[in-house]
Design an enzyme around this catalytic site. Structure first.
Site, PDB file in Angstrom:
ATOM      1  N   TRP A 189       1.473 -25.466 -28.009  1.00 11.95           N
ATOM      2  CA  TRP A 189       1.216 -26.900 -27.852  1.00 11.95           C
ATOM      3  C   TRP A 189       2.460 -27.706 -28.220  1.00 11.95           C
ATOM      4  O   TRP A 189       2.759 -28.734 -27.618  1.00 11.95           O
ATOM      5  CB  TRP A 189       0.047 -27.313 -28.748  1.00 11.95           C
ATOM      6  CG  TRP A 189      -0.250 -28.789 -28.715  1.00 11.95           C
ATOM      7  CD1 TRP A 189      -1.093 -29.441 -27.870  1.00 11.95           C
ATOM      8  CD2 TRP A 189       0.309 -29.808 -29.578  1.00 11.95           C
ATOM      9  NE1 TRP A 189      -1.093 -30.787 -28.141  1.00 11.95           N
ATOM     10  CE2 TRP A 189      -0.247 -31.037 -29.182  1.00 11.95           C
ATOM     11  CE3 TRP A 189       1.213 -29.790 -30.635  1.00 11.95           C
ATOM     12  CZ2 TRP A 189       0.068 -32.234 -29.807  1.00 11.95           C
ATOM     13  CZ3 TRP A 189       1.527 -30.982 -31.260  1.00 11.95           C
ATOM     14  CH2 TRP A 189       0.965 -32.187 -30.849  1.00 11.95           C
ATOM     15  N   HIS A 190       3.197 -27.206 -29.239  1.00  8.81           N
ATOM     16  CA  HIS A 190       4.358 -27.951 -29.706  1.00  8.81           C
ATOM     17  C   HIS A 190       5.485 -27.989 -28.677  1.00  8.81           C
ATOM     18  O   HIS A 190       6.294 -28.918 -28.685  1.00  8.81           O
ATOM     19  CB  HIS A 190       4.872 -27.367 -31.021  1.00  8.81           C
ATOM     20  CG  HIS A 190       4.052 -27.790 -32.196  1.00  8.81           C
ATOM     21  ND1 HIS A 190       2.915 -27.112 -32.572  1.00  8.81           N
ATOM     22  CD2 HIS A 190       4.167 -28.840 -33.045  1.00  8.81           C
ATOM     23  CE1 HIS A 190       2.386 -27.724 -33.612  1.00  8.81           C
ATOM     24  NE2 HIS A 190       3.117 -28.765 -33.925  1.00  8.81           N
ATOM     25  N   GLY A 191       5.564 -26.976 -27.858  1.00  4.80           N
ATOM     26  CA  GLY A 191       6.627 -27.024 -26.868  1.00  4.80           C
ATOM     27  C   GLY A 191       6.722 -25.743 -26.075  1.00  4.80           C
ATOM     28  O   GLY A 191       6.252 -24.686 -26.504  1.00  4.80           O
TER      29      GLY A 191
END
Lengths: 299, 482
Positions: free
Chosen positions: B325-327
């Protein structure tokens, strides 16, 4: 709600009043007119960045003061020069360094990048006018606010210390002697790797024009000067653009090109800057140029 | 428009004045003003992505109503998956397409096949991960019959787009925020003052702590091969402080701003670096995301029901998904995997809920055991952040390898060490205040309440002075990239 707003306004008011008082104190105490007075015999000022700061030893140049300051863009020189000239009506001649790197787009960093802003705003922030403030704020708002806030704190101390003769104490630039000698350049290390100049710093040139015009309006003799550079410093990356700017924007200004002044390697600390020895030899020559035979200065 | 910009310093009071003086006590006007100002706030980044935000809002609003009106489960399921697939589709295209394309090309190059992957030349729409998750939680809650679909578009759009939380959270739930949107807000002095205090503390965290630490974290990580193990470890510590100051600072400004308008947003941070184990750390770090994954992924997967194996599997899944989700980078996946590994002992031995209260509650100092646990947890977090900060997994392993070498015992050396020491001193003072205020929502919420008001005001003015004087070079909020 009324109580809330009153308290918020009061809190913000304390901050605003503190800032205003600080600025007023700086404006009136840090750059007091009497602290900017030069001895009466001084009639020549030298401005520019690190090149003149290292090149002109005024022990050997009569009637001159070197106000060159490393990393200084013309916008700051302009406001500094105005303040000094206002307080010293005896000034007759102004020499301003004009060399290849000062037209480079990279000069924009010297105008408004975070690091330069912090130095310059601290030194000359209160001298700037609305136009300069708007420009610097537009180009780097956060950097300008940070630099301005820091200067408020940093200069408080200076307000209470002895700042008499701000100029002569080097508070606005000075000669910076060094004994370092340039390392012998290898044939393959000659600085030819610079990319051809593709864009120029319009604002740096604009403020040089303003500075020249200001001096001319004050009926002073203005001269752009290029200090000596080592043979290893290759100017071909920008020379044609440099000359074009010189001829187009400063055609009515005297031009003194000492780039190729014959100095041995031991007179340079690096390819762009003279050391103490080089400065002594060159300053003696410069003294002859400007004080004894002003016809040496070519139109 | 950054929270730490002059633009926001103008925007916030203007909206505040309009909100309380022009739309006062009129719910419809309050919400319309919130929505218009939120769209303006978002358009300041890039007005073109406004259409994406509005489309996403309309999609979830419409599918929510359609699900509510569905007579049979087939139709309800259809609208549910319709919304989920489009929401995730957008996220996939804008955030992950290039990652998958290049990873695929890399993978098949191992078999001797060379392809030039086609990649999208678009920037990531700011806040897409956050507002997509707002919408997803809303749609899932309707599907699970936890809430009813919102019929009023303006109110629903306010929930999705409320400017303090729009670009970097906290990730709100319809069950928590929508009821507040639907009720007229009345000015509350204490809440508004609390909001200002929280904004001030958030600005201090961001401008003084995060931005200054960033300078050294960037310097060291960007040129890691030239530094000793001790310097690299210090660089990782700087990043550990930076990311906390940056993200929790952002969250404080968001929560504080929302309080000025009469809203209480979900708490996002609760002193994570004072955690005694990793499970506690994850209950205190980016709480709105952790609980989102708990409620919408971990529990639907079976949660902790079904034995140790299921718990282990589900834990790995949520940490990997959270990392992703963060990247779109393998570094985030490894970061998630590493955190899953960290937490595994407490999952297996069922000790993950051992430390529910704040450490040393009611006491000035922690016990020696607690102190040791905090230190160990902090060091584990530092090593995990190395993956988060590095450009590639190999860079992270290289940094860790150098840290674990004999050069760890050398004196750290890098440019600007005096300023770095000042930054460390500021960080120490900052964490001291955080420690003293750890039982409150944010550290200075009740700080100095026993002092006379003159001294308390002096403290706030000193914080303002520090923000101006020690302001670091401006850095983009890290979580804007997600």
């Amino acid at each position: 709600m009324k109580k809330f707003l009153l308290r918020v306004f009061f809190f913000i008011g304390i901050i605003i009043v503190t800032v205003v008082v600080d600025v007023v104190l700086q404006k009136n105490l840090l750059f007091k007119d009497e602290d900017l007075k030069l001895p009466k015999e001084i009639s020549i000022l030298i401005f520019g960045h690190s090149h003149p700061a290292n090149a002109y030893n005024t022990e050997y140049i009569q009637h001159a003061v070197n106000l060159g300051e490393p990393g200084e863009a013309y916008i700051y020189t302009y406001y500094k020069a105005k303040k000094v000239i206002e307080n010293n009506p005896q000034i007759k001649k102004v020499f301003i360094e004009f060399t290849n790197n000062q037209i480079d787009k990279g000069m924009d960093d010297w105008l408004w990048d975070d690091v330069h802003l912090q130095y310059r705003i601290k030194s000359y922030g209160v001298l700037l006018d609305k136009e300069a403030i708007q420009l610097l704020y537009k180009k780097n708002s956060t950097g300008f606010i940070n630099a301005f806030s820091k200067s408020l704190f940093d200069n408080i101390g200076s307000l209470f210390t002895n700042k008499k003769n701000l100029i002569l104490k080097g508070g606005m630039g000075k000669f910076m002697p060094t004994d370092k000698i340039i390392e012998k350049p290898k044939s393959d290390s000659i600085d030819k790797k610079r990319k051809l100049l593709d864009s120029i710093s319009a604002y740096n040139i604009l403020y040089l024009q303003k500075l020249v015009k200001y001096c001319q309006d004050k009926k002073m003799e203005v001269c752009l000067v290029r200090s000596p550079m080592h043979k290893s410093y290759d100017v071909s990356y920008s020379e044609s653009v440099f000359k074009t700017i010189l001829h187009q924007n400063f055609k009515d200004v005297k031009w003194l090109d000492n780039k190729n002044f014959p100095l041995p390697d031991k007179g340079f600390q690096d390819s762009e800057h003279l050391n103490s020895f080089g400065a002594k030899v060159y300053s003696q020559y410069f003294n002859e140029q400007v004080n004894e035979n002003s016809n040496n200065i070519r139109q | 428009m950054f929270f730490n910009s002059l633009n926001y310093a103008l925007f916030l009071p203007i909206v505040f004045m309009l909100y309380w003086f022009v739309t006062n006590k009129n719910l419809k006007s309050q919400n319309i003003l919130i929505l218009v100002s939120s769209y303006f706030f978002y358009a300041c980044w890039d007005w073109r992505f406004m259409f994406l935000l509005i489309f996403s809002t309309l999609l979830d609003y419409y599918t929510g109503i359609k699900m509510s009106e569905s007579k049979d489960s087939y139709s309800k399921k259809f609208w549910f998956w319709f919304s989920i697939s489009i929401n995730l589709g957008f996220l996939g295209v804008f955030k992950y397409f290039n990652f998958f394309a290049t990873s695929f090309a890399d993978a098949i190059s191992h078999f001797g096949l060379q392809v030039n992957p086609w990649t999208l030349k678009v920037i990531l729409p700011v806040g897409i991960s956050f507002y997509t998750f707002h919408g997803l939680s809303y749609v899932i809650d309707i599907y699970k019959d936890r809430i009813k679909a919102e019929k009023n578009f303006v109110e629903y759009a306010c929930f999705v787009s409320f400017f303090p939380l729009l670009v970097a959270g906290p990730i709100e739930r319809a069950t928590h925020l929508l009821p507040q949107v639907k009720k007229v807000r009345v000015f509350n002095y204490s809440r508004a003052v609390d909001g200002l205090r929280q904004i001030l503390w958030g600005l201090f965290k961001k401008i003084v702590i995060a931005d200054n630490c960033a300078e050294f974290a960037n310097l060291i990580f960007d040129d890691h091969t030239n530094y000793s193990g001790s310097t690299l470890f210090l660089g990782a510590v700087f990043f550990t402080f930076q990311i906390y100051g940056d993200f929790s600072g952002y969250s404080d400004i968001a929560l504080g701003s929302a309080r000025l308008f009469g809203f209480e947003l979900l708490k996002n941070f609760s002193y994570p670096y004072f955690s005694r184990d990793i499970a506690e750390f994850w209950r205190r770090w980016h709480i709105s995301l952790s609980t989102w994954f708990r409620d919408y992924l971990y529990i639907p997967l079976g949660g902790s029901i079904g034995g140790t194996w299921m718990k282990v599997r589900n834990t790995f899944i949520i940490f990997l998904v959270s990392g992703f989700w963060h990247g779109a980078n393998w570094t985030f996946l490894v970061w998630g995997f590493l955190n899953a590994l960290y937490i595994m002992p407490s999952i297996i031995f069922n000790t993950n809920r051992n430390n529910l209260d704040i450490v040393a509650k009611g006491k000035l100092l922690p016990s020696l055991k607690d102190f040791g646990s905090i230190l160990l947890t902090f060091i584990l977090a530092v090593f995990a952040w190395i993956f988060f900060r590095s450009d590639s997994v190999s860079q992270a392993f290289d940094i860790i390898g150098r840290i674990l070498s004999s050069s760890l015992l050398k004196v750290p050396q890098f440019r600007g060490i005096t300023k770095a020491l000042t930054t460390l001193l500021l960080s120490a003072a900052f964490f001291l205040i955080e420690w003293l205020g750890r039982e409150n929502d944010f550290a200075i919420q009740k700080f100095g309440f026993s002092w006379s008001s003159k001294f308390r005001w002096m403290f706030y003015l000193i914080l303002v002075a520090f923000i101006f004087y020690f302001a670091g070079k401006e850095q983009v909020f890290i979580y804007f990239n997600f």
